[in-house]
Enzyme design. Sequence first.
Site, PDB file in Angstrom:
ATOM      1  N   HIS A 188       0.821  -1.213   0.000  1.00  0.00           N
ATOM      2  CA  HIS A 188       0.000   0.000   0.000  1.00  0.00           C
ATOM      3  C   HIS A 188       0.852   1.259   0.000  1.00  0.00           C
ATOM      4  O   HIS A 188       0.411   2.306  -0.469  1.00  0.00           O
ATOM      5  CB  HIS A 188      -0.990  -0.016   1.167  1.00  0.00           C
ATOM      6  CG  HIS A 188      -2.123  -0.951   0.898  1.00  0.00           C
ATOM      7  ND1 HIS A 188      -2.123  -2.242   1.341  1.00  0.00           N
ATOM      8  CD2 HIS A 188      -3.244  -0.781   0.153  1.00  0.00           C
ATOM      9  CE1 HIS A 188      -3.223  -2.832   0.892  1.00  0.00           C
ATOM     10  NE2 HIS A 188      -3.916  -1.972   0.184  1.00  0.00           N
ATOM     11  N   GLU A 427     -11.832 -10.099  -4.555  1.00  0.00           N
ATOM     12  CA  GLU A 427     -10.373 -10.148  -4.394  1.00  0.00           C
ATOM     13  C   GLU A 427      -9.904 -11.441  -3.739  1.00  0.00           C
ATOM     14  O   GLU A 427      -8.746 -11.565  -3.364  1.00  0.00           O
ATOM     15  CB  GLU A 427      -9.861  -8.917  -3.635  1.00  0.00           C
ATOM     16  CG  GLU A 427     -10.578  -8.594  -2.359  1.00  0.00           C
ATOM     17  CD  GLU A 427     -10.162  -7.261  -1.732  1.00  0.00           C
ATOM     18  OE1 GLU A 427      -9.161  -6.674  -2.134  1.00  0.00           O
ATOM     19  OE2 GLU A 427     -10.857  -6.844  -0.799  1.00  0.00           O
ATOM     20  N   ASP A 451      -5.041  -7.990  -4.411  1.00  0.00           N
ATOM     21  CA  ASP A 451      -5.191  -9.142  -3.528  1.00  0.00           C
ATOM     22  C   ASP A 451      -5.540 -10.396  -4.313  1.00  0.00           C
ATOM     23  O   ASP A 451      -5.105 -11.491  -3.961  1.00  0.00           O
ATOM     24  CB  ASP A 451      -6.262  -8.865  -2.462  1.00  0.00           C
ATOM     25  CG  ASP A 451      -5.676  -8.086  -1.294  1.00  0.00           C
ATOM     26  OD1 ASP A 451      -4.555  -8.428  -0.868  1.00  0.00           O
ATOM     27  OD2 ASP A 451      -6.319  -7.136  -0.820  1.00  0.00           O
ATOM     28  N   CYS A 498     -10.659  -2.323  -9.776  1.00  0.00           N
ATOM     29  CA  CYS A 498     -10.071  -1.186  -9.067  1.00  0.00           C
ATOM     30  C   CYS A 498      -8.655  -1.499  -8.577  1.00  0.00           C
ATOM     31  O   CYS A 498      -8.015  -0.658  -7.964  1.00  0.00           O
ATOM     32  CB  CYS A 498     -10.951  -0.744  -7.907  1.00  0.00           C
ATOM     33  SG  CYS A 498     -11.102  -1.999  -6.632  1.00  0.00           S
TER      34      CYS A 498
HETATM   35  C1  PEP Z   1      -6.966  -4.833  -4.355  1.00  0.00           C
HETATM   36  O1  PEP Z   1      -6.715  -5.719  -3.542  1.00  0.00           O
HETATM   37  O2  PEP Z   1      -6.790  -4.957  -5.572  1.00  0.00           O
HETATM   38  C2  PEP Z   1      -7.468  -3.530  -3.897  1.00  0.00           C
HETATM   39  C3  PEP Z   1      -7.880  -2.611  -4.751  1.00  0.00           C
HETATM   40  O3  PEP Z   1      -7.432  -3.269  -2.562  1.00  0.00           O
HETATM   41  P1  PEP Z   1      -6.079  -2.961  -1.756  1.00  0.00           P
HETATM   42  O4  PEP Z   1      -4.977  -2.757  -2.742  1.00  0.00           O
HETATM   43  O5  PEP Z   1      -6.331  -1.747  -0.952  1.00  0.00           O
HETATM   44  O6  PEP Z   1      -5.909  -4.189  -0.936  1.00  0.00           O
HETATM   45 MG    MG Z   2      -7.421  -5.553  -1.493  1.00  0.00          MG
END
Ligand code: PEP
Ligand code: MG
Length: 539
Positions: A188, A427, A451, A498
């Site tokens: 992140h 995910e 994920d 996303c």
């Molecule tokens: C993902 O897992 O692709 C997602 C958009 O959520 P994060 O990256 O915040 O886990």
């Molecule tokens: Mg995620």
Amino acid sequence: MEKFEGTSILKEIAIGKIHYYSKEKQVVQRNRVDDTEAELRRYEAAKEKALRQLHELYEKARKEAGEDSAAVFDVYAMILEGDQFDASIRSAIESQNVNAEYAVAVAGDDLAKMFEAMDDEYFRARSADIRDLSERLISILQGDSVKSAPGVGAVILAAKDLTPSETVQMDKSRLLGFITEFGSSNSHTAILARTMNVPALMGIPVDEHLEGRIAIIDGVNAALILDPDEETLEYYQEKKRENKRRRELLQELKGKEDVTLDGKHIRLYANIGSVEDTAEALANDAAGIGLFRSEFLYLGKSDYPTEEEQFQAYRTVVQNMAGRKVIIRTLDIGADKQADYFHLDHEDNPAMGYRAIRICLDREEIFRIQLRAILRASAYGNVGIMYPMIISVDEVRRCKEILNEVRGELENREFPVGEIEQGIMIETPAAVMISDLLAEEVDFFSIGTNDLTQYTLAIDRQNAKLDPIYDSHHPAVLRMIRMTVENGHKGGCWVGICGELGADTALTGEFLWMGIDELSVTPASVLPIRKIIRESTVK
Ligand code: PEP
Ligand code: MG
């Protein structure tokens, strides 16, 4: 001139002076401050924060180890609130015009030495407490320096490692880029750098000797150039100008529709992690927010954000987006996104552990507060809500039930509440495999490829060593996406992506052929993707 190779997070260039940020070893510099009043306020704020932390630590220790063990935190609080320590810090700031960190370090050292010299064993032992306490205060003050690095102008921040909570607190206007020694390009922290459009490199050796040196982050070649000569500097300055011209060319796509040559309209949205990111989303003409990572409102704080605080944040985003869709993802805390006040236990495998919706359905009060804030904000625009890390139909039903109850309570109290679309993140492989059943429950799916790749390939996204084989283009991942789109459409859902893969221009065409309805990407990726959508067909 020296050159290091690392892993690049964003294909851009940054040129500037390095500020070394250390948390392990506190390097306290003596800086002159002219505005001593402001410095005293910084010290006061740090002291307040330290007192809150000590109170939380006291409560945690009392519950887990009893009153006796917890007492040490009370002693710390007494020292902090007592006259002697406080007076010497204030006097150093006021009379010597020094920065708060330096004043705390000197006062802490003097007081610790005084205790060390005492005959009484109890008091001698307190000297360690004082050192511990002044380190705590200094690290709070230095945490501030991640937000606003000292000195004038913006800097390239260098750190051994940066947590998402530290990254989210940075003052972007003073950040040219950052380099870290550790960290994975799927973490992140990396995602935040992309969202903020800040060039970053990971895997670069970092230590205090970097402080103040001129550096170039070459995001295209994943290299850091230290102390560049004139010729190199001029070369990269020209590259930067070229990039700027390239971005300017894309500006003509602003205001244009996200429609393919054969007429399919795509929802081209932006991902944000903070209220401030909305400005980037608007500047890049995103048609909405497809993922508001709400958990970032919880990071870098010493306590839960209140309903009011969250409501203000969501409402601001919703109002700024002026009728465009805003999809708020409910709290996805855990794994690399940690906040001390949640008091999450240490886990051997946190990515597969107690996180996201699992925490929300277990600690319902936290969830209800957030849902109240989101529902209240929904009265001000076009809001969607989505739940992360779903693995079962029961979880979704429970989320919907709670949302309904909260809506009922708000309506009874005569709060205006808008219509809200409900969706889930896809995910986990489990969610993909039951996506036909899940589609019956919700309005939309948003595929979290970050994920989904981690769980499908069994590759920890935090592990930098595995970066080379963390392959979101793996056929297993692409098949999962296709299956989700097909099942979603059969069940009447619209389906988007996303995760970071949504911004991968090499795959935009393929996603369109699969029938994807939405792409939610970092703000800076909106216009490049718009260009491809407008040049593509879906058949
Ligand atoms: C993902 O897992 O692709 C997602 C958009 O959520 P994060 O990256 O915040 O886990
Ligand atoms: Mg995620």
